[in-house]
Structure formats: C-alpha cells, structure tokens
Design an enzyme around this catalytic site. Structure first.
Site, PDB file in Angstrom:
ATOM      1  N   HIS A 158      50.607  25.185  13.775  1.00 51.22           N
ATOM      2  CA  HIS A 158      52.040  25.393  13.518  1.00 51.22           C
ATOM      3  C   HIS A 158      52.376  26.882  13.525  1.00 51.22           C
ATOM      4  O   HIS A 158      53.316  27.312  14.220  1.00 51.22           O
ATOM      5  CB  HIS A 158      52.403  24.769  12.165  1.00 51.22           C
ATOM      6  CG  HIS A 158      53.774  25.105  11.678  1.00 51.22           C
ATOM      7  ND1 HIS A 158      54.850  24.259  11.816  1.00 51.22           N
ATOM      8  CD2 HIS A 158      54.266  26.212  11.051  1.00 51.22           C
ATOM      9  CE1 HIS A 158      55.930  24.820  11.314  1.00 51.22           C
ATOM     10  NE2 HIS A 158      55.606  26.007  10.829  1.00 51.22           N
ATOM     11  N   GLU A 159      51.629  27.677  12.762  1.00 51.09           N
ATOM     12  CA  GLU A 159      51.915  29.113  12.706  1.00 51.09           C
ATOM     13  C   GLU A 159      51.712  29.750  14.078  1.00 51.09           C
ATOM     14  O   GLU A 159      52.449  30.650  14.475  1.00 51.09           O
ATOM     15  CB  GLU A 159      51.040  29.796  11.647  1.00 51.09           C
ATOM     16  CG  GLU A 159      51.296  29.339  10.217  1.00 51.09           C
ATOM     17  CD  GLU A 159      52.742  29.487   9.775  1.00 51.09           C
ATOM     18  OE1 GLU A 159      53.476  30.319  10.341  1.00 51.09           O
ATOM     19  OE2 GLU A 159      53.153  28.745   8.864  1.00 51.09           O
ATOM     20  N   HIS A 162      54.686  29.623  16.257  1.00 52.91           N
ATOM     21  CA  HIS A 162      55.678  30.703  16.099  1.00 52.91           C
ATOM     22  C   HIS A 162      55.385  31.858  17.057  1.00 52.91           C
ATOM     23  O   HIS A 162      56.296  32.479  17.594  1.00 52.91           O
ATOM     24  CB  HIS A 162      55.686  31.214  14.664  1.00 52.91           C
ATOM     25  CG  HIS A 162      56.263  30.243  13.679  1.00 52.91           C
ATOM     26  ND1 HIS A 162      57.474  29.636  13.875  1.00 52.91           N
ATOM     27  CD2 HIS A 162      55.797  29.785  12.489  1.00 52.91           C
ATOM     28  CE1 HIS A 162      57.728  28.834  12.837  1.00 52.91           C
ATOM     29  NE2 HIS A 162      56.726  28.901  12.004  1.00 52.91           N
ATOM     30  N   ASP A 168      60.970  26.983  13.111  1.00 53.33           N
ATOM     31  CA  ASP A 168      60.719  25.872  12.195  1.00 53.33           C
ATOM     32  C   ASP A 168      61.773  24.781  12.360  1.00 53.33           C
ATOM     33  O   ASP A 168      62.925  25.046  12.703  1.00 53.33           O
ATOM     34  CB  ASP A 168      60.770  26.362  10.741  1.00 53.33           C
ATOM     35  CG  ASP A 168      59.499  27.097  10.357  1.00 53.33           C
ATOM     36  OD1 ASP A 168      58.404  26.598  10.675  1.00 53.33           O
ATOM     37  OD2 ASP A 168      59.623  28.175   9.743  1.00 53.33           O
TER      38      ASP A 168
HETATM   39 ZN   LIG Z   1      56.776  27.668  10.359  1.00 55.63          ZN
END
Ligand SMILES: [Zn+2]
Length: 207
Positions: A158-159, A162, A168
C-alpha cells in the site's frame, strides 16, 4: 512554506515521535505531518495530504525519468529503492516490489544504490506512511506495531502504491489495495485491483 510554519511542522513531527527516525530521514521530513498513511484514523485524507502525496510522486517520477533519459534503451521507467534501513521488513519490501512488478508494465521497482526512495522502520503513533521533502527525495516509514496489527505485506505494498502515484481511498473494499486499513485488520489482500493497475500504468506511460 514560511519559516514559522516549517518550525511548527517540525515541532509536530518531533512531538509525534519522528525523532526515532535516522537523522537523515528526520532532516528530510518537515512535511511528514501531511504524509500518506495506512489508516483513516491517523490520516484523514485532507487536501494537504493529497497535495503532499502528489509532490512525493512527482519527485520520485522526476528522479526515475532523469535516469531513464540517460539510458534511452530502457523501455520501462525503473524506480530504485533502498531497503537497507528497514531490515525487519526486507521480505515484505521484496514481496511488495514483486507484486507491483507483476501488476504493471510501465514502471518497475528495483533494489539498488543511488535510490529514488528509501524505506525506514520504527515506532510512530501515526502508523506507517509515505512522505517527501519536496526536492526529489522521498521515503516510506514502516511502523512496527501497525505491521503486527495489519497484514504487513499489504501495508508495505500500500505505501509503495503511494510512490507509484496512488492516493488513499479508505472507504474502498479489501480488494482495493489503497483502501489501506479501511477494511480492518482481517483484510490481507496485498494486490492492487485492475483499476489501480490501470491508473499506475497510465501515470507512468511514456510520453
Ligand atoms: Zn496510504
């Protein structure tokens, strides 16, 4: 940013426990309070956060494309990461890179020196997040407690999302990687869905 605002931001960062970061990361982290996290409780998806994520993505892309320009034979943009400062999460970081490399074609992640971004690990009450100094350098911070509470590969992937330009979307389902901690601790899916894959491919399309 005005000097007074910068001081306030640094004060917040220190109060929030950023002092546990290595000196190099702390020095590059004045914008950390606006970073992109994993859970909605700590990062509410503000406009500031969105802008910060955009700056991070643009910084990473600029760094990666500069390297590509120096090597026109590359068909794909290569983003290089340094995981040496997050030894606890070496396997998760490697898996996250494999997941993304198998999911998208226009950008690939490689471990190496002269990295575009770095991973760090430690304790932060706000959890894990991605941040940038706005000058071509970014990093991902992986929080110990959050990575025990939630699926660690999903948090890391997930990170890393980015870094590849995705914001998000905490209200999304577990099948969506960027819903992060929104679907709860039982969600273990570490893969981006087809919409997220398409979006990253579009963001990194040549030209
Ligand atoms: Zn996030």
């Amino acid at each position: 940013m005005k000097r007074s605002m910068l001081s306030a931001a640094l004060g917040l960062a220190l109060a929030a426990g950023l002092a546990v970061l290595p000196a190099t990361a702390a020095a590059a982290a004045p914008a950390a309070p606006a970073a992109q996290g994993y859970t909605a409780s700590t990062y509410a998806g503000s406009a500031v956060e969105t802008a910060d994520n955009q700056a991070f993505f643009q910084a990473v892309m600029a760094s990666a494309k500069a390297k590509q320009a120096a090597n026109p034979g590359l068909a794909t943009v290569v983003v290089t990461y340094d995981a040496s400062s997050a030894p606890t999460f070496r396997n998760q970081i490697s898996q996250a890179a494999q997941i993304w490399n198998g999911s998208v074609a226009n950008v690939q992640l490689r471990s190496g020196s002269a990295a575009d971004f770095k991973y760090y690990e430690g304790n932060d009450s706000r959890g894990s997040y991605a941040s940038t100094d706005g000058h071509g350098r970014g990093y991902i911070f992986l929080d110990y407690q959050q990575n025990r509470q939630y699926n660690s590969v999903r948090v890391t992937a997930h990170e890393t999302g980015h870094v590849l330009g995705l914001p998000d979307h905490y209200s999304g389902p577990c099948s969506e990687l960027m819903s992060g901690g929104g679907p709860g601790t039982s969600c273990t899916n570490p893969y981006p869905n087809s919409t997220e894959r398409s979006r990253v491919n579009s963001l990194w399309a040549r030209g």
